[in-house]
Design a protein around this motif. Structure first.
Motif, PDB file in Angstrom:
ATOM      1  N   THR A 156       0.830  -1.205   0.000  1.00 28.78           N
ATOM      2  CA  THR A 156       0.000   0.000   0.000  1.00 28.78           C
ATOM      3  C   THR A 156       0.864   1.254   0.000  1.00 28.78           C
ATOM      4  N   LEU A 157       1.897   1.258   0.835  1.00 30.85           N
ATOM      5  CA  LEU A 157       2.751   2.441   0.938  1.00 30.85           C
ATOM      6  C   LEU A 157       3.595   2.654  -0.310  1.00 30.85           C
ATOM      7  N   LEU A 158       3.913   1.590  -1.021  1.00 29.64           N
ATOM      8  CA  LEU A 158       4.646   1.731  -2.288  1.00 29.64           C
ATOM      9  C   LEU A 158       3.833   2.491  -3.338  1.00 29.64           C
ATOM     10  N   GLN A 159       2.506   2.500  -3.158  1.00 29.35           N
ATOM     11  CA  GLN A 159       1.649   3.214  -4.101  1.00 29.35           C
ATOM     12  C   GLN A 159       1.935   4.716  -4.134  1.00 29.35           C
ATOM     13  N   VAL A 160       2.651   5.221  -3.123  1.00 32.83           N
ATOM     14  CA  VAL A 160       2.965   6.650  -3.121  1.00 32.83           C
ATOM     15  C   VAL A 160       3.718   7.039  -4.386  1.00 32.83           C
ATOM     16  N   LEU A 161       4.535   6.149  -4.927  1.00 31.51           N
ATOM     17  CA  LEU A 161       5.330   6.475  -6.115  1.00 31.51           C
ATOM     18  C   LEU A 161       4.469   6.674  -7.357  1.00 31.51           C
ATOM     19  N   SER A 162       3.285   6.069  -7.377  1.00 32.77           N
ATOM     20  CA  SER A 162       2.399   6.222  -8.536  1.00 32.77           C
ATOM     21  C   SER A 162       1.246   7.191  -8.270  1.00 32.77           C
ATOM     22  N   THR A 163       1.261   7.824  -7.104  1.00 32.30           N
ATOM     23  CA  THR A 163       0.237   8.813  -6.782  1.00 32.30           C
ATOM     24  C   THR A 163       0.319   9.987  -7.753  1.00 32.30           C
ATOM     25  N   ASP A 164      -0.826  10.459  -8.201  1.00 34.66           N
ATOM     26  CA  ASP A 164      -0.853  11.624  -9.089  1.00 34.66           C
ATOM     27  C   ASP A 164      -0.388  12.867  -8.342  1.00 34.66           C
ATOM     28  N   VAL A 165       0.495  13.601  -8.982  1.00 34.66           N
ATOM     29  CA  VAL A 165       1.051  14.832  -8.423  1.00 34.66           C
ATOM     30  C   VAL A 165       0.952  15.903  -9.495  1.00 34.66           C
ATOM     31  N   TYR A 166       0.629  17.118  -9.075  1.00 35.82           N
ATOM     32  CA  TYR A 166       0.593  18.244 -10.012  1.00 35.82           C
ATOM     33  C   TYR A 166       1.743  19.191  -9.724  1.00 35.82           C
ATOM     34  N   ILE A 167       2.470  19.510 -10.778  1.00 41.32           N
ATOM     35  CA  ILE A 167       3.477  20.573 -10.729  1.00 41.32           C
ATOM     36  C   ILE A 167       3.120  21.528 -11.859  1.00 41.32           C
ATOM     37  N   GLN A 168       2.773  22.752 -11.493  1.00 38.41           N
ATOM     38  CA  GLN A 168       2.353  23.778 -12.461  1.00 38.41           C
ATOM     39  C   GLN A 168       1.254  23.246 -13.386  1.00 38.41           C
ATOM     40  N   GLN A 169       0.203  22.712 -12.809  1.00 34.56           N
ATOM     41  CA  GLN A 169      -0.979  22.198 -13.498  1.00 34.56           C
ATOM     42  C   GLN A 169      -0.696  21.015 -14.415  1.00 34.56           C
ATOM     43  N   GLU A 170       0.499  20.445 -14.349  1.00 35.19           N
ATOM     44  CA  GLU A 170       0.814  19.261 -15.152  1.00 35.19           C
ATOM     45  C   GLU A 170       0.826  18.041 -14.244  1.00 35.19           C
ATOM     46  N   ARG A 171       0.026  17.043 -14.601  1.00 38.41           N
ATOM     47  CA  ARG A 171      -0.109  15.846 -13.776  1.00 38.41           C
ATOM     48  C   ARG A 171       0.912  14.789 -14.181  1.00 38.41           C
ATOM     49  N   SER A 172       1.485  14.136 -13.185  1.00 44.03           N
ATOM     50  CA  SER A 172       2.396  13.017 -13.426  1.00 44.03           C
ATOM     51  C   SER A 172       2.471  12.181 -12.154  1.00 44.03           C
ATOM     52  N   PRO A 173       2.949  10.939 -12.265  1.00 44.38           N
ATOM     53  CA  PRO A 173       3.152  10.148 -11.047  1.00 44.38           C
ATOM     54  C   PRO A 173       4.222  10.801 -10.172  1.00 44.38           C
ATOM     55  N   LEU A 174       4.136  10.584  -8.882  1.00 41.86           N
ATOM     56  CA  LEU A 174       5.086  11.189  -7.950  1.00 41.86           C
ATOM     57  C   LEU A 174       6.530  10.880  -8.334  1.00 41.86           C
ATOM     58  N   LEU A 175       6.791   9.677  -8.781  1.00 41.84           N
ATOM     59  CA  LEU A 175       8.151   9.301  -9.162  1.00 41.84           C
ATOM     60  C   LEU A 175       8.689  10.199 -10.278  1.00 41.84           C
ATOM     61  N   VAL A 176       7.843  10.569 -11.223  1.00 41.34           N
ATOM     62  CA  VAL A 176       8.241  11.477 -12.313  1.00 41.34           C
ATOM     63  C   VAL A 176       8.326  12.907 -11.789  1.00 41.34           C
ATOM     64  N   ALA A 177       7.396  13.288 -10.931  1.00 40.18           N
ATOM     65  CA  ALA A 177       7.382  14.653 -10.383  1.00 40.18           C
ATOM     66  C   ALA A 177       8.660  14.945  -9.602  1.00 40.18           C
ATOM     67  N   VAL A 178       9.157  13.959  -8.872  1.00 38.90           N
ATOM     68  CA  VAL A 178      10.399  14.133  -8.113  1.00 38.90           C
ATOM     69  C   VAL A 178      11.540  14.513  -9.055  1.00 38.90           C
ATOM     70  N   SER A 179      11.603  13.878 -10.217  1.00 39.51           N
ATOM     71  CA  SER A 179      12.642  14.210 -11.202  1.00 39.51           C
ATOM     72  C   SER A 179      12.476  15.637 -11.727  1.00 39.51           C
ATOM     73  N   LYS A 180      11.233  16.078 -11.891  1.00 39.65           N
ATOM     74  CA  LYS A 180      10.995  17.463 -12.317  1.00 39.65           C
ATOM     75  C   LYS A 180      11.498  18.435 -11.250  1.00 39.65           C
TER      76      LYS A 180
END
Length: 196
Positions: free
Chosen positions: A143-167
């Motif tokens: 369940t806690l591993l799901q945090v990496l695929s949680t939807d995250v918005y950076i400047q109105q652009e949605r991506s999984p948290l794992l991708v957002a961290v790279s941004k």
């Protein structure tokens, strides 16, 4: 910027669960460079007892449940941030605020701050649904591993948290190089329970 966004995201977690968040939103507007007024600590003292409706709850590494769940979730995010920092050409050892000669991940600990509330929301949602586990089981880890695929918005652009961290980490490089003034940071999006 990191602490300000952390407080804003913590406030969003509280609001999502119907809890009062005005103090956190107020403090987020007052944070200054280096947080000389220690607003992050004041916010934590306000946040944790309200989040779990327990005035005795303290966020400590070896504390009462659900500290063990938070620890595991934060370790997942910290590893993702450290990996993204290295991929962006940064050394995770040299922090912005965190400094400790025995910690090889000071910068990762700084950059992950606005991402912590995503873990908090998963833990709150799941313990509300399932209760407090005494042990960190395989199901809880999943369940806690799901945090990496949680939807995250950076400047109105949605991506999984794992991708957002790279941004976020690549934007930090641009800030260091003087190409931009602000780090690209995540805004809170609620966790969605996945039924298997």
């Amino acid at each position: 910027q990191l602490i300000k966004m952390k407080l804003i995201n913590q406030a969003q977690v509280l609001q999502r669960s119907g809890r009062e968040a005005d103090a956190l939103l107020h403090w987020s507007k007052e944070v200054r460079s280096g947080d000389p007024d220690n607003l992050e600590a004041r916010a934590a003292a306000h946040y944790w007892p309200r989040l779990f409706d327990d005035v005795s709850f303290r966020r400590t590494r070896d504390g009462q449940p659900p500290n063990h769940l938070l620890n595991y979730g934060y370790a997942i995010v910290r590893a993702a941030v450290a990996r993204a920092l290295v991929a962006s050409g940064l050394m995770p050892t040299y922090g912005v605020h965190h400094r400790n000669q025995y910690n090889a991940y000071c910068l990762a600990d700084d950059v992950m701050e606005p991402y912590r509330p995503f873990v908090d929301d998963i833990v709150l949602t799941e313990v509300t649904r399932l209760g407090y586990p005494e042990e960190l089981t395989r199901d809880w880890k999943g369940t806690l591993l799901q945090v990496l695929s949680t939807d995250v918005y950076i400047q109105q652009e949605r991506s999984p948290l794992l991708v957002a961290v790279s941004k976020t980490t690549s934007s930090l490089v641009k800030v260091y190089e003087g190409q931009q003034r602000r780090v690209d940071l995540p805004t809170f999006t609620p966790y969605v329970v996945r039924e298997d």
